[in-house]
Scaffold this motif. Structure first.
Motif, PDB file in Angstrom:
ATOM      1  N   UNK A 112      25.338  35.146 -54.670  1.00  0.00           N
ATOM      2  CA  UNK A 112      24.068  36.273 -53.919  1.00  0.00           C
ATOM      3  C   UNK A 112      23.133  35.171 -53.348  1.00  0.00           C
ATOM      4  N   UNK A 113      23.370  34.368 -51.986  1.00  0.00           N
ATOM      5  CA  UNK A 113      22.867  33.099 -52.057  1.00  0.00           C
ATOM      6  C   UNK A 113      21.456  34.197 -51.197  1.00  0.00           C
ATOM      7  N   UNK A 114      20.162  34.037 -51.375  1.00  0.00           N
ATOM      8  CA  UNK A 114      18.893  34.296 -51.101  1.00  0.00           C
ATOM      9  C   UNK A 114      18.485  33.698 -49.531  1.00  0.00           C
ATOM     10  N   UNK A 115      18.246  32.372 -49.150  1.00  0.00           N
ATOM     11  CA  UNK A 115      18.290  31.872 -47.921  1.00  0.00           C
ATOM     12  C   UNK A 115      19.508  30.316 -47.793  1.00  0.00           C
ATOM     13  N   UNK A 116      20.590  31.393 -47.595  1.00  0.00           N
ATOM     14  CA  UNK A 116      21.454  30.027 -47.241  1.00  0.00           C
ATOM     15  C   UNK A 116      22.020  29.021 -47.902  1.00  0.00           C
ATOM     16  N   UNK A 117      20.791  29.538 -49.525  1.00  0.00           N
ATOM     17  CA  UNK A 117      21.341  27.747 -50.221  1.00  0.00           C
ATOM     18  C   UNK A 117      22.302  27.813 -50.506  1.00  0.00           C
ATOM     19  N   UNK A 118      23.321  28.818 -49.866  1.00  0.00           N
ATOM     20  CA  UNK A 118      24.994  28.513 -50.203  1.00  0.00           C
ATOM     21  C   UNK A 118      25.516  29.044 -49.620  1.00  0.00           C
ATOM     22  N   UNK A 119      26.299  28.176 -48.509  1.00  0.00           N
ATOM     23  CA  UNK A 119      27.183  27.792 -46.976  1.00  0.00           C
ATOM     24  C   UNK A 119      27.902  28.795 -47.538  1.00  0.00           C
ATOM     25  N   UNK A 120      28.698  28.919 -46.277  1.00  0.00           N
ATOM     26  CA  UNK A 120      30.378  30.070 -46.259  1.00  0.00           C
ATOM     27  C   UNK A 120      31.390  29.063 -46.182  1.00  0.00           C
ATOM     28  N   UNK A 121      31.109  26.926 -46.292  1.00  0.00           N
ATOM     29  CA  UNK A 121      31.887  26.529 -46.786  1.00  0.00           C
ATOM     30  C   UNK A 121      32.056  26.761 -48.201  1.00  0.00           C
ATOM     31  N   UNK A 122      30.932  26.483 -48.685  1.00  0.00           N
ATOM     32  CA  UNK A 122      30.474  26.468 -50.029  1.00  0.00           C
ATOM     33  C   UNK A 122      31.453  27.927 -51.302  1.00  0.00           C
ATOM     34  N   UNK A 123      30.958  28.682 -50.658  1.00  0.00           N
ATOM     35  CA  UNK A 123      31.891  30.127 -51.011  1.00  0.00           C
ATOM     36  C   UNK A 123      33.155  30.513 -50.453  1.00  0.00           C
ATOM     37  N   UNK A 124      33.644  29.923 -50.288  1.00  0.00           N
ATOM     38  CA  UNK A 124      35.262  29.674 -49.461  1.00  0.00           C
ATOM     39  C   UNK A 124      35.930  28.046 -50.756  1.00  0.00           C
ATOM     40  N   UNK A 125      34.747  27.330 -50.771  1.00  0.00           N
ATOM     41  CA  UNK A 125      35.679  26.315 -52.209  1.00  0.00           C
ATOM     42  C   UNK A 125      35.621  27.169 -53.123  1.00  0.00           C
ATOM     43  N   UNK A 126      33.934  27.947 -53.475  1.00  0.00           N
ATOM     44  CA  UNK A 126      33.934  28.721 -55.010  1.00  0.00           C
ATOM     45  C   UNK A 126      35.656  29.470 -55.095  1.00  0.00           C
ATOM     46  N   UNK A 127      36.047  30.679 -54.103  1.00  0.00           N
ATOM     47  CA  UNK A 127      37.040  31.166 -53.836  1.00  0.00           C
ATOM     48  C   UNK A 127      38.283  30.088 -54.075  1.00  0.00           C
ATOM     49  N   UNK A 128      38.597  28.906 -54.026  1.00  0.00           N
ATOM     50  CA  UNK A 128      39.545  28.572 -53.900  1.00  0.00           C
ATOM     51  C   UNK A 128      40.353  27.691 -54.778  1.00  0.00           C
ATOM     52  N   UNK A 129      38.927  27.245 -55.747  1.00  0.00           N
ATOM     53  CA  UNK A 129      38.660  26.408 -57.503  1.00  0.00           C
ATOM     54  C   UNK A 129      39.101  27.651 -58.424  1.00  0.00           C
ATOM     55  N   UNK A 130      38.541  29.419 -57.280  1.00  0.00           N
ATOM     56  CA  UNK A 130      38.694  30.180 -59.515  1.00  0.00           C
ATOM     57  C   UNK A 130      39.281  31.119 -58.492  1.00  0.00           C
ATOM     58  N   UNK A 131      40.565  31.107 -58.023  1.00  0.00           N
ATOM     59  CA  UNK A 131      42.208  32.142 -57.739  1.00  0.00           C
ATOM     60  C   UNK A 131      41.766  32.373 -58.720  1.00  0.00           C
ATOM     61  N   UNK A 132      42.197  33.767 -58.159  1.00  0.00           N
ATOM     62  CA  UNK A 132      42.511  34.918 -59.087  1.00  0.00           C
ATOM     63  C   UNK A 132      41.075  35.177 -59.553  1.00  0.00           C
ATOM     64  N   UNK A 133      40.119  34.718 -59.662  1.00  0.00           N
ATOM     65  CA  UNK A 133      38.990  35.196 -61.182  1.00  0.00           C
ATOM     66  C   UNK A 133      38.319  36.023 -59.514  1.00  0.00           C
ATOM     67  N   UNK A 134      36.927  36.719 -60.475  1.00  0.00           N
ATOM     68  CA  UNK A 134      36.099  37.854 -60.296  1.00  0.00           C
ATOM     69  C   UNK A 134      35.518  37.493 -60.072  1.00  0.00           C
ATOM     70  N   UNK A 135      35.330  37.549 -58.610  1.00  0.00           N
ATOM     71  CA  UNK A 135      33.974  37.555 -57.690  1.00  0.00           C
ATOM     72  C   UNK A 135      33.303  38.088 -56.794  1.00  0.00           C
ATOM     73  N   UNK A 136      32.377  38.391 -57.382  1.00  0.00           N
ATOM     74  CA  UNK A 136      31.232  39.765 -56.795  1.00  0.00           C
ATOM     75  C   UNK A 136      30.900  39.138 -55.327  1.00  0.00           C
ATOM     76  N   UNK A 137      30.631  39.201 -53.841  1.00  0.00           N
ATOM     77  CA  UNK A 137      29.260  38.661 -53.320  1.00  0.00           C
ATOM     78  C   UNK A 137      28.573  39.602 -52.736  1.00  0.00           C
TER      79      UNK A 137
END
Length: 299
Positions: A112-137
């Motif tokens: 839950x970034x507040x002002x683009x401190x997490x980029x869309x690319x970083x979000x994709x990297x998290x999802x790829x690394x944590x495949x099948x984990x619970x991720x709330x956005x």
């Protein structure tokens, strides 16, 4: 809990000016503690946060050396509540970005970034690394843009890859930006189908709309006069995440999320002081919503 720690200057409807720790990482970590979860903050703050270390510890946050930026200050916002609802938001300072290396493995993630401190690319990297984990956005910080005077507004459109994400919480404006102008239940259905999301939560005025499989649930929150509504979205997203991870029951999870929000408002407190610390009060409100929730099956 992934977001910047924030120092909020809150100007409430009574004109009172309060400085408070804020940001989803603070609101969420403290609420996770109430749900008896340990919380791992994925965050950044400046050296000006050192006089808040005691308060951070109470929020279930113990900063590592790598999370303190030696150059950039802590992210700061000024939030001015408006009588007709909503608020004016101004960015006063911004800390450095959060990268994949700042985000440790965990059982579940609230991004839950507040002002683009997490980029869309970083979000994709998290999802790829944590495949099948619970991720709330919560997409709020992906949408925000800053004007010359520091005023914060939302982009009208954004491309955000949510493939692999478990759940999303978005208000009407955020839904519109993510779907190309489609809001309400139709926008929720569009997001769910496009990205194969398991849960979609949307908020409108005093209503919480929850889409799971082919059922739309709606919760009508009691209207409570409270001096400060800051962080309610963070409370909702974290309350749902914690309750779902604990019980694996989506219906009870959304009721506990609503119960967390209304308990915070009933406290009549400001900033992180309104985060519920009593599970008994949350459960009492959650039970009320469980008995009054409405639902309908959709195509």
């Amino acid at each position: 809990m992934a977001s910047h720690i924030v120092l909020d200057e809150i100007i409430d409807l009574e004109g009172k000016n309060t400085e408070s720790l804020g940001g989803p990482v603070c609101y969420g970590s403290l609420l996770a503690k109430t749900f008896k979860f340990s919380s791992v903050p994925a965050t950044k703050a400046g050296q000006d946060i050192f006089d808040k270390i005691g308060q951070l510890a109470k929020c279930n946050i113990n900063l590592e050396k790598s999370q303190v930026d030696p150059i950039s200050p802590t992210t700061r916002f000024r939030l001015a509540s408006k009588k007709n609802g909503g608020r004016d938001l101004f960015l006063l300072s911004r800390c450095s970005p959060i990268t994949l290396n700042d985000i440790h493995d965990s059982d579940a993630f609230v991004i839950s970034p507040v002002i683009d401190e997490i980029s869309p690319d970083t979000l994709s990297q998290i999802v790829k690394r944590e495949k099948n984990g619970f991720i709330m956005v919560d997409p709020q910080g992906f949408l925000r843009t800053v004007g010359e005077n520091g005023s914060v507004t939302n982009k009208s459109h954004i491309e955000l890859d949510l493939n692999g994400v478990t759940a999303i919480k978005a208000d009407e404006e955020e839904l519109s930006a993510l779907t190309g102008g489609v809001t309400s239940v139709e926008g929720m259905k569009m997001l769910k189908n496009k990205y194969n999301l398991e849960f979609v939560i949307s908020t409108t005025d005093n209503n919480i709309i929850f889409l799971h499989k082919k059922i739309v649930y709606s919760i009508n929150l009691k209207k409570i006069e409270s001096p400060d509504h800051t962080g309610l979205g963070d409370i909702l997203a974290t309350g749902f995440s914690c309750a779902y991870i604990k019980e694996k029951d989506p219906l009870w999870a959304i009721c506990f999320a609503a119960g967390s929000v209304i308990t915070a408002l009933q406290s009549k407190k400001r900033g992180i002081e309104k985060i519920p610390t009593s599970m008994r009060l949350i459960e009492r409100n959650a039970t009320y919503y469980y008995n009054t929730i409405k639902f309908k099956v959709i195509d």
